[in-house]
Design an enzyme around this catalytic site. Structure first.
Site, PDB file in Angstrom:
ATOM      1  N   SER A 146       0.834  -1.211   0.000  1.00  0.00           N
ATOM      2  CA  SER A 146       0.000   0.000   0.000  1.00  0.00           C
ATOM      3  C   SER A 146       0.865   1.254   0.000  1.00  0.00           C
ATOM      4  CB  SER A 146      -0.937   0.009   1.215  1.00  0.00           C
ATOM      5  OG  SER A 146      -0.212   0.116   2.429  1.00  0.00           O
ATOM      6  N   ASP A 204       7.131   2.586   6.002  1.00  0.00           N
ATOM      7  CA  ASP A 204       6.883   1.969   4.699  1.00  0.00           C
ATOM      8  C   ASP A 204       6.962   2.981   3.563  1.00  0.00           C
ATOM      9  OD1 ASP A 204       6.426  -0.186   6.327  1.00  0.00           O
ATOM     10  OD2 ASP A 204       4.558  -0.796   5.374  1.00  0.00           O
TER      11      ASP A 204
END
Length: 397
Positions: A146, A204
């Site tokens: 994502s 991330d």
């Protein structure tokens, strides 16, 4: 390179060392995976906005006339990107019909796109465009899929809005943005990650933006300038897990056995620091077999610690046995309790050994990818540099 058509990619991520311990104030090392998400943005004159995500079977198209009424809520909000505006998200959720409390990956991907799209363009004329995305990363496996998507979205839409320039010159195959532009891409990508995950750490999207390796400690993310490109085997056990449950399990152990668990976490912290030191040496002096010996020992020690911390799983134990039978060393990466693991491949590891090991792991029901860690972050591509099969998929839309 024309801003009317853009092709960008961003890498996934793995935790090399420090997962779970980082929650308790210890160092974690996050690395980029050379499994990437690719996004193709094409400005059109159709009067429509389309988003195509074949990995998750999502294909959505709106007329600009449908989107125009929403611009009133986003005008003047572009500079307020430090935190996601919950009211704007609720408006978008109502628009796309995502009224359930728990959103699926399709809804979250659409909301992330619309949120960035409206913030960037609501104060001007909404552009007609098509966005197509294809990822080499499995979704829901803790590998930053994502975040890679959000980083690609941010880079492409910021270029289309001319907030940042396109770095690719006419004769380039790939190009990266300057540090200032990367910081802007990262801040916008964090908005997408917040919509998807609610309260992300920022690791991330930072890995997706800068690539390489990042040191994460007490909320501070420090990109490390030079890291060696290491071959790994990435394996997905396909055992579902709950990060929340696993974090709570370790917390219970900490409360029950503080004098036992505190030294374990201190040891994991030391592993991360020792690994960082070895990797730094590997970029400044000739790489030797001893460097790999140390990296393998650190992997083994950390995997044992993770089992002590209660975040292991029988399938991960099986995976470690299968790879050790071939003389290779593995550890879980991410939340644990199943999920994924990484196996270090030494430079001299013969391809036949890897093929046989992959077959053994597939016979256990696992998925495997031979790849590398430490590669580049978000970048713009010439279509000629992207794998043919990926371009064929992107060109379908």
């Amino acid at each position: 390179m024309s801003v009317e058509e853009l092709l960008v990619s961003a890498p996934g991520k793995a935790i090399l060392h420090g997962e779970h311990a980082v929650v308790h104030g210890k160092v974690a090392l996050a690395v980029s995976l050379n499994l990437r998400t690719y996004l193709r943005l094409k400005a059109t004159t159709t009067g429509k906005v389309s988003i195509n995500l074949p990995n998750i079977d999502t294909f959505v198209c709106w007329d600009l006339s449908e989107l125009q009424p929403l611009t009133q809520y986003f005008r003047g909000k572009r500079d307020e990107i430090q935190r996601v505006d919950g009211e704007l998200v609720r408006i978008l959720r109502k628009f796309v019909g995502a009224t359930n409390e728990n959103l699926d990956s399709c809804d979250m991907a659409i909301l992330a796109f619309l949120y960035i799209y409206f913030l960037l363009f609501a104060s001007s004329e909404l552009p007609s465009l098509t966005v197509s995305v294809w990822s080499e990363l499995p979704t829901g496996a803790g590998l930053g899929s994502s975040a890679a998507y959000s980083v690609c979205l941010a880079a492409a839409l910021l270029c289309l809005s001319r907030v940042i320039p396109t770095p690719l010159k006419e004769c380039d195959h790939t190009a990266r943005w300057c540090q200032e532009d990367l910081e802007l891409i990262n801040s916008w990508a964090f908005q997408g990650e917040t919509i998807v995950h609610g309260n992300p750490s920022g690791v991330d999207n930072a890995v997706g933006t800068w690539g390489g390796m990042l040191r994460f400690l007490a909320g501070k993310i420090i990109p490390l300038n030079r890291v060696p490109l290491l071959r790994i085997l990435l394996t997905n056990t396909k055992v579902p897990r709950s990060t929340k449950v696993l974090v709570a399990r370790l917390k219970d152990k900490m409360n029950k056995f503080p004098s036992i668990m505190t030294p374990v976490l201190d040891s994991v912290n030391a592993i991360s620091c020792q690994c960082e030191k070895v990797l730094s040496e590997m970029t400044s002096q000739p790489i030797t077999g001893e460097h790999y010996n140390i990296l393998e020992e650190l992997i083994d020690i950390n995997q044992h610690h993770l089992n002590v911390m209660g975040v292991g799983h029988p399938t991960l134990d099986m995976l470690c046995r299968v790879t050790l039978a071939k003389g290779l060393h593995s550890k879980l990466t991410g939340a644990g309790g199943g999920g994924c693991a990484i196996t270090l491949l030494r430079p001299e590891t013969h391809s036949m050994v890897v093929q046989n090991m992959v077959q053994d792991l597939k016979d256990c029901g696992f998925d495997c990818w031979e790849t590398s860690i430490g590669g580049p972050g978000v970048q713009q591509h010439s279509p000629l540099t992207v794998k043919q099969e990926i371009m064929e998929i992107l060109n379908q839309y």
